[in-house]
Motif scaffolding. Structure first.
Motif, PDB file in Angstrom:
ATOM      1  N   PHE A  46       7.501  -4.519  13.590  1.00  0.00           N
ATOM      2  CA  PHE A  46       7.746  -3.753  12.378  1.00  0.00           C
ATOM      3  C   PHE A  46       7.759  -2.270  12.739  1.00  0.00           C
ATOM      4  O   PHE A  46       6.908  -1.798  13.521  1.00  0.00           O
ATOM      5  CB  PHE A  46       6.660  -4.036  11.340  1.00  0.00           C
ATOM      6  CG  PHE A  46       6.719  -5.418  10.758  1.00  0.00           C
ATOM      7  CD1 PHE A  46       7.760  -5.798   9.917  1.00  0.00           C
ATOM      8  CD2 PHE A  46       5.727  -6.358  11.044  1.00  0.00           C
ATOM      9  CE1 PHE A  46       7.814  -7.071   9.379  1.00  0.00           C
ATOM     10  CE2 PHE A  46       5.769  -7.636  10.520  1.00  0.00           C
ATOM     11  CZ  PHE A  46       6.818  -8.000   9.683  1.00  0.00           C
ATOM     12  N   ALA A  47       8.697  -1.553  12.162  1.00  0.00           N
ATOM     13  CA  ALA A  47       8.911  -0.157  12.543  1.00  0.00           C
ATOM     14  C   ALA A  47       7.711   0.701  12.177  1.00  0.00           C
ATOM     15  O   ALA A  47       7.177   0.619  11.067  1.00  0.00           O
ATOM     16  CB  ALA A  47      10.167   0.381  11.860  1.00  0.00           C
ATOM     17  N   LEU A  48       7.261   1.524  13.138  1.00  0.00           N
ATOM     18  CA  LEU A  48       6.187   2.479  12.916  1.00  0.00           C
ATOM     19  C   LEU A  48       6.791   3.889  12.886  1.00  0.00           C
ATOM     20  O   LEU A  48       7.888   4.126  13.395  1.00  0.00           O
ATOM     21  CB  LEU A  48       5.133   2.385  14.014  1.00  0.00           C
ATOM     22  CG  LEU A  48       4.527   1.007  14.288  1.00  0.00           C
ATOM     23  CD1 LEU A  48       3.477   1.122  15.389  1.00  0.00           C
ATOM     24  CD2 LEU A  48       3.903   0.429  13.033  1.00  0.00           C
ATOM     25  N   GLY A  49       6.077   4.831  12.314  1.00  0.00           N
ATOM     26  CA  GLY A  49       6.575   6.207  12.271  1.00  0.00           C
ATOM     27  C   GLY A  49       5.426   7.187  12.341  1.00  0.00           C
ATOM     28  O   GLY A  49       4.316   6.911  11.905  1.00  0.00           O
ATOM     29  N   SER A  50       5.726   8.327  12.883  1.00  0.00           N
ATOM     30  CA  SER A  50       4.684   9.353  13.018  1.00  0.00           C
ATOM     31  C   SER A  50       4.978  10.570  12.159  1.00  0.00           C
ATOM     32  O   SER A  50       4.306  11.586  12.254  1.00  0.00           O
ATOM     33  CB  SER A  50       4.555   9.778  14.491  1.00  0.00           C
ATOM     34  OG  SER A  50       5.802  10.266  14.971  1.00  0.00           O
TER      35      SER A  50
ATOM     36  N   GLY B 295       0.826  -1.200   0.000  1.00  0.00           N
ATOM     37  CA  GLY B 295       0.000   0.000   0.000  1.00  0.00           C
ATOM     38  C   GLY B 295       0.856   1.244   0.000  1.00  0.00           C
ATOM     39  O   GLY B 295       2.102   1.172   0.058  1.00  0.00           O
ATOM     40  N   LEU B 296       0.207   2.378  -0.054  1.00  0.00           N
ATOM     41  CA  LEU B 296       0.936   3.637  -0.054  1.00  0.00           C
ATOM     42  C   LEU B 296       1.694   3.812   1.258  1.00  0.00           C
ATOM     43  O   LEU B 296       1.295   3.285   2.310  1.00  0.00           O
ATOM     44  CB  LEU B 296      -0.031   4.797  -0.263  1.00  0.00           C
ATOM     45  CG  LEU B 296      -0.769   4.820  -1.617  1.00  0.00           C
ATOM     46  CD1 LEU B 296      -1.686   6.021  -1.677  1.00  0.00           C
ATOM     47  CD2 LEU B 296       0.201   4.813  -2.778  1.00  0.00           C
ATOM     48  N   TYR B 297       2.787   4.541   1.201  1.00  0.00           N
ATOM     49  CA  TYR B 297       3.575   4.759   2.412  1.00  0.00           C
ATOM     50  C   TYR B 297       2.797   5.617   3.404  1.00  0.00           C
ATOM     51  O   TYR B 297       1.925   6.394   3.034  1.00  0.00           O
ATOM     52  CB  TYR B 297       4.928   5.380   2.062  1.00  0.00           C
ATOM     53  CG  TYR B 297       4.917   6.859   1.769  1.00  0.00           C
ATOM     54  CD1 TYR B 297       5.446   7.775   2.684  1.00  0.00           C
ATOM     55  CD2 TYR B 297       4.390   7.351   0.579  1.00  0.00           C
ATOM     56  CE1 TYR B 297       5.436   9.129   2.427  1.00  0.00           C
ATOM     57  CE2 TYR B 297       4.381   8.702   0.307  1.00  0.00           C
ATOM     58  CZ  TYR B 297       4.898   9.591   1.230  1.00  0.00           C
ATOM     59  OH  TYR B 297       4.892  10.946   0.978  1.00  0.00           O
ATOM     60  N   ARG B 298       3.096   5.402   4.687  1.00  0.00           N
ATOM     61  CA  ARG B 298       2.510   6.126   5.799  1.00  0.00           C
ATOM     62  C   ARG B 298       1.003   5.909   5.904  1.00  0.00           C
ATOM     63  O   ARG B 298       0.242   6.827   6.187  1.00  0.00           O
ATOM     64  CB  ARG B 298       2.786   7.644   5.703  1.00  0.00           C
ATOM     65  CG  ARG B 298       4.227   8.046   5.498  1.00  0.00           C
ATOM     66  CD  ARG B 298       5.192   7.523   6.568  1.00  0.00           C
ATOM     67  NE  ARG B 298       4.779   7.953   7.893  1.00  0.00           N
ATOM     68  CZ  ARG B 298       4.489   7.116   8.909  1.00  0.00           C
ATOM     69  NH1 ARG B 298       4.591   5.807   8.725  1.00  0.00           N
ATOM     70  NH2 ARG B 298       4.126   7.564  10.076  1.00  0.00           N
ATOM     71  N   THR B 299       0.548   4.668   5.645  1.00  0.00           N
ATOM     72  CA  THR B 299      -0.893   4.370   5.780  1.00  0.00           C
ATOM     73  C   THR B 299      -1.162   3.345   6.878  1.00  0.00           C
ATOM     74  O   THR B 299      -2.286   2.869   7.009  1.00  0.00           O
ATOM     75  CB  THR B 299      -1.460   3.845   4.451  1.00  0.00           C
ATOM     76  OG1 THR B 299      -0.714   2.701   4.021  1.00  0.00           O
ATOM     77  CG2 THR B 299      -1.433   4.920   3.371  1.00  0.00           C
ATOM     78  N   GLY B 300      -0.138   2.980   7.655  1.00  0.00           N
ATOM     79  CA  GLY B 300      -0.352   2.088   8.789  1.00  0.00           C
ATOM     80  C   GLY B 300      -0.238   0.603   8.460  1.00  0.00           C
ATOM     81  O   GLY B 300      -0.807  -0.235   9.174  1.00  0.00           O
ATOM     82  N   LYS B 301       0.508   0.256   7.429  1.00  0.00           N
ATOM     83  CA  LYS B 301       0.666  -1.174   7.067  1.00  0.00           C
ATOM     84  C   LYS B 301       1.388  -1.938   8.175  1.00  0.00           C
ATOM     85  O   LYS B 301       0.993  -3.043   8.556  1.00  0.00           O
ATOM     86  CB  LYS B 301       1.465  -1.301   5.760  1.00  0.00           C
ATOM     87  CG  LYS B 301       0.843  -0.617   4.564  1.00  0.00           C
ATOM     88  CD  LYS B 301       1.599  -0.917   3.282  1.00  0.00           C
ATOM     89  CE  LYS B 301       3.073  -0.565   3.360  1.00  0.00           C
ATOM     90  NZ  LYS B 301       3.308   0.893   3.611  1.00  0.00           N
TER      91      LYS B 301
END
Length: 1087
Positions: A84-88, A64-70
């Motif tokens: 898995f690494a998360l980012g804000s 999916g698109l980046y920064r969509t919570g995959k």
């Protein structure tokens, strides 16, 4: 840093190899990375982890698109807060493809592999082709593909799935009967669309709908064919054509914007309850419904196979090629099947070395461990193998285990001999000391020597732990000491000559008893070895059957999913007005349904099992593991037939007993066996027409209960031919076929109206059990010069009561071939008016000896015709001579001539297919010792035969009992030991010399059933009891089971054949003594 530890599943046996091992990873690792040069590579650390996973894997990938919570979704599937690494921030955290392997929470013995992918559409990366490869790899490696997006499913969201429309350009499949899209649908994973931060109500036209219905409604096609409509439908149509299973999950926003900056620290209590419930529904579906990763055909993958698959695909991309699914399958098979064989063999050797304490006391002790370990090794191979075409690697494993077992058997023998000789030296120490100092060379010394020898043997036998060579080594030692004992006996002056002779006789009896013990031991070892092989084969079949059935079920599920998707798509196309496309889809659906029928349990699993069984069961010789003694006394592992093993034991026994020489006798070959039956077909006229020879000859069971012979065959899968009629059949499983010859005039009137005439016997065939794939009905027509015209004019009759139907067939040189036949009364016909050449038989019967009267029939080569003639001449003696080797036109005239004075009538006979057939009667007042007969047709010789007095002379009195001198008895027993019949002068040098006793009695079986007299039968039963071949109970059973003499003879022959080669030799010798002319006739028929 990530770490991985091996964890065994709860039900694995301690001694089994780690075929069920999985891996627990504390954190994800990178599986596929992208270097600075933009080229992808598979990371070795990830491969090492996958290498340890030998369980089936369920692979779930998210794109999916980046920064969509995959990554957050993947962590929830792993049951973890973080991983898995998360980012804000707006920066994409995941690069390449990352992997997390965990024990599956719901499926024991499975591993869940989670793949988190680099976000698509990263503005910093700006490489659409790279995004496409990431999408393709996630698609190709997973069994469930999760597409994650934000907001709603609208045109904008669908346009971001443009990758789907280009899949056919980036993934290659082999050509097949199905469209490319259908082939891709069969191998693509399930598709799950998760819509995050969903704010709409799930309603349509004022009615509530499910998330799945929301997805399908969004994928509806617009009617029309304009460029705008085509562009609108492109992604929608691709999703429908590529993914058979489509699901949708919508999720509310999980928390406030402030909280979402620290998602890894939030518990479910900190999140919106509706989101928690929706996320749990998503996880529950994935955990319970996501399937094992498979390749086309339902072939499941393990972790190590998944690693190899990733390497294969990435290497193709790195080299600028398009990943090919078939090439990937071939690469996996090449790598993992060879490796699976090696690992299974290593496991077998290690376990046998650990569990077997040499020497074993019995062969059974070694065998029991071997059977258990071989079963585990086969299971190891089955779990690690992949797409083993034709099961050739399974056969390699079987051969490797047999070889390794043979080496262990040799070691067992060697260790046993070592221990036995150690015991011999200890228990016979005092005897050896007395021999060395000469204390037995004195009056009365022989008795002391024998007492010491007997005592030592008794002590030796009481010792434990000597192993399987105990009697062998003792026999060698006693033989050596008995030679020494003869010298001591000769020198002992206290013994009279009579006592010395008696002592020599006693020693020989003891030697014979020792040889009997040794022979029993060897036979027991051989029988155990054969049981080991059979058990190994059956276990391999069971495990192969289980694996093939699992693959078949997966393939069926895969096919059913595709078929259901196509049917649904067709219905939607019709509703949207795309009738042309719906019609085109009908062809695909028809092909899929046809393929589903072909993958039924028997067709899919049975066909491969039959192929594998054919390699094991229908070779020219059935191989069994046995042992042969080398000069230095060690045993070597060899492969021999059952008859060869029995012959070896007989040779050893005969040689030890001093009766015969140790002679090697060749076994009859498959080709030789195949020639000696009714179906022997030699015709120079049509010799250039190809004829398949791959048929297994079978002797039928014969019943006379109805007054006519009824023939019955029980066969396994394969290609078979009846030795009586030449009827052939092909079957894929066990079948029971029964037939008899019927009245050829039954349909004469009907055939006259249809203008057809028979060229083969009328057979009443019944399939009592199973199903025939092919039937080949015999005919006597020769195809020389008329092959094409005959093939068009030949039909097969099916008759019920007075109704007949004609069926087309494939005409071969000697048969008419039917596919998936059904039977009633059946025969091969040809259109009247079509000229037919016939293969011939010449049947000769001696009606009287003085004056000599012969009846000579010239008939088409037809088993029913021969049977009819023999019924009419059952009181006459049949004289067997060669058949004509050329064919003759039907309705041709023959003339018979003789080189000595004779009255022959009639002068000519016309070749016709009628009953009773015409015959020549030859009358001679004073028959010469030798004369020639010749048949001519249109002044051309077509057959010649030389008659001798031994052919037509009087048969010996069959009521006499066997009277043998001791010399004759030794000769006949020696011949039996050698595996050859005792041949009197009159039969020496005949074709029997190339056959073993078992083979020879098998060849004689039908002739004995048809021609043996009651007197000879009774004398044989008495003689065989006297020679201890059969006992009184067996003889009584043969006579009392049935009053039909032919069946009594059949039972006698079968009983003796089951007792082995020596028993067959004794029966053949007795037959020669009782009825030499019958024996000679049967021998002549083999020439």
């Amino acid at each position: 840093m990530a770490c991985a530890t091996i964890m065994d599943p709860p039900h694995r046996q301690p001694e089994a190899p780690p075929t069920g091992a999985t891996v627990i990873m504390n954190e994800p690792v990178c599986l596929i990375d992208t270097g600075r040069d933009g080229r992808m590579s598979v990371q070795q650390r990830a491969l090492q982890i996958l290498e340890q996973i030998q369980q089936p894997v369920v692979v779930v990938a998210v794109v999916g698109l980046y920064r969509t919570g995959k990554s957050y979704l993947m962590n929830r599937l792993a049951g973890r807060q973080s991983g898995f690494a998360l980012g804000s921030t707006i920066e994409s955290k995941t690069k390449g493809i990352w992997m997390w392997c965990l024990p599956h929470p719901f499926k024991d013995g499975h591993t869940l592999v989670l793949l988190d992918t680099e976000g698509l559409g990263d503005v910093e990366k700006g490489d659409e082709k790279h995004d496409m490869w990431i999408f393709c790899l996630a698609l190709l490696l997973s069994s469930t593909l999760v597409y994650n997006s934000m907001g709603t499913i609208d045109n904008i969201a669908l346009e971001k799935l443009q990758f789907v429309t280009e899949l056919t350009e980036y993934i290659r499949v082999k050509s097949s009967d199905h469209s490319r899209n259908t082939e891709l649908m069969r191998v693509f994973p399930s598709f799950v669309w998760t819509v995050r931060d969903f704010t709409l109500e799930l309603e349509l036209n004022g009615k509530p709908i499910t998330a799945d219905e929301y997805l399908e409604n969004s994928l509806k096609l617009k009617p029309g064919y304009s460029a705008e409509v085509s562009q609108h439908n492109l992604v929608r149509r691709s999703l429908k054509e590529f993914f058979a299973v489509r699901r949708c999950f919508v999720m509310d926003r999980p928390a406030s914007a402030a909280k979402m900056k620290c998602m890894e620290q939030l518990t479910d209590a900190d999140l919106e309850p509706s989101f928690v419930q929706q996320a749990q529904q998503f996880c529950s579906y994935i955990h319970q419904q996501a399937q094992v990763k498979t390749m086309r055909g339902g072939r499941g993958l393990t972790g190590r196979m998944l690693g190899s698959l990733a390497e294969t695909y990435v290497e193709a991309i790195r080299s600028g090629k398009v990943p090919c699914l078939e090439s990937a399958v071939e690469a996996l098979a090449k790598i993992h099947n060879t490796r699976a064989v090696a690992e299974a063999l290593d496991f077998y050797r290690a376990e046998m070395t650990q569990k077997v304490q040499f020497p074993t006391e019995t062969q059974e002790a070694l065998s029991s461990v071997h059977s258990a370990v071989a079963q585990q090794a086969a299971s190891t191979f089955m779990k690690a193998s992949f797409n083993d075409q034709d099961e050739k690697h399974l056969l390699q494993l079987k051969e490797g285990i047999e070889k390794a077992y043979g080496e262990l058997c040799k070691r067992n023998v060697k260790e046993s001999r070592k221990v036995c000789w150690s015991v011999i030296r200890r228990v016979f120490a005092s005897l050896e000391h007395g021999l060395s100092n000469g204390s037995y060379m004195r009056p009365g010394g022989y008795n002391d020597f024998r007492s010491a020898l007997d005592h030592g043997a008794q002590v030796y036998r009481s010792e434990k732990g000597k192993g399987i060579m105990s009697e062998e080594v003792l026999t060698e030692y006693l033989e050596e000491k008995n030679i020494v004992g003869k010298g001591i006996c000769a020198a002992d002056q206290t013994l009279s000559e009579a006592q010395k002779k008696m002592e020599d006789y006693r020693v020989r009896l003891e030697e014979a008893e020792q040889q009997r013990r040794l022979l029993e031991k060897r036979i027991a070892m051989q029988q155990q070895a054969m049981r080991d092989l059979e058990q190994s084969k059956q276990e391999s079949i069971r495990q192969l059957e289980r694996k093939l059935e699992q693959e078949r079920q997966r393939a069926q599920e895969e096919l059913q999913q595709v078929l259901s998707a196509k049917l649904k798509e067709q219905q939607e196309l019709l509703e949207d007005g795309y009738e042309q496309r719906a019609q085109k889809l009908s062809e695909e659906i028809t092909q899929l349904r046809s393929e589903r029928k072909k993958s039924a349990p028997f067709e899919a699993v049975g066909r491969r099992l039959i192929s594998w069984l054919g390699k094991m069961a229908f070779a020219k010789e059935t191989e069994n593991l046995s042992f042969s003694v080398e000069e230095e006394g060690e045993y070597q592992s060899v492969h021999k037939t059952e008859d060869q093993m029995e012959m070896e034991m007989e040779k050893v026994e005969g040689a030890r007993a001093g009766d015969v020489e140790n002679v090697d006798v060749p076994d009859v070959s498959y080709d030789e066996v195949h020639r000696h039956h009714f179906g022997q077909r030699r015709c120079k006229s049509c010799a250039d027409i190809a004829e398949s020879s791959h048929w297994v000859l079978m002797e039928p069971l014969v019943s006379m209960e109805t007054g006519v012979p009824v023939y019955k065959h029980c066969s396994p899968s394969g290609r078979f031919e009846c030795a009586v009629s030449g009827l052939r059949w092909v079957c894929a499983s066990n079948v029971t076929v029964q037939y008899h010859f019927s009245d050829p005039d039954a349909f004469r009137a009907e055939l006259a109206m249809l203008q057809y005439t028979p060229i083969g016997p009328l057979l009443d065939i019944k399939v009592l059990e199973g199903e025939l794939l092919e039937a080949h009905l015999p005919h006597f027509a020769c195809l020389e010069g008329s092959e094409s015209s005959l093939k068009e004019a030949v039909r097969v009759l099916h008759g019920v009561d007075s109704a007949v139907t004609l069926e087309t067939c494939e005409l071969t040189r000697f048969h008419a071939k039917l596919l998936k036949p059904s039977f009633s009364l059946t025969e091969v016909l040809v259109k009247i008016g079509i000229p037919v050449r016939s293969h011939l038989d010449v049947l000769i019967y001696r009606m009287r000896v003085t004056p000599l009267t012969l009846h000579i029939y010239v008939v088409p080569r037809d088993a029913s015709m021969i049977q009819a003639v023999e019924q009419d001449t059952r009181n006459a003696k049949k004289i067997k001579k060669n058949r004509p080797d050329v064919s003759i036109w039907m309705n041709s005239k023959f003339r018979l001539t003789c080189t000595c004075p004779a009255e022959i009538s009639p002068q000519d006979i016309t070749l016709k297919y009628i009953r009773p057939p015409d015959f020549f009667e030859v009358f001679m007042e004073n028959a010469e010792e030798r004369f020639d007969l010749e048949l001519t047709c249109e002044e051309q010789s077509i057959w010649k035969a030389t008659m001798r007095s031994v052919d037509y002379g009087e048969t010996a009195d069959t009521s006499q009992h066997i009277q043998m001198t001791s010399a004759a008895t030794r000769d006949f027993q020696g011949a039996a030991f050698r595996g050859q019949p005792y041949l009197p002068t009159s039969t020496a040098g005949r074709a029997t010399g190339a056959l073993t006793n078992t083979d020879l009695l098998f060849r004689f079986r039908l002739g004995l059933i048809e021609r043996m007299s009651g007197g000879v039968l009774r004398d044989l039963l008495d003689g065989l009891q006297h020679q201890l071949v059969i006992n009184r109970t067996e003889a009584g059973d043969i006579l009392q089971r049935t009053s039909v003499q032919q069946e009594q003879v059949a039972r006698l022959v079968d009983t003796v054949r089951n007792k082995g080669r020596r028993a067959c030799g004794i029966m053949l010798c007795m037959l020669q003594q009782l009825d030499i002319h019958l024996y000679n006739d049967l021998c002549d028929e083999l020439e």
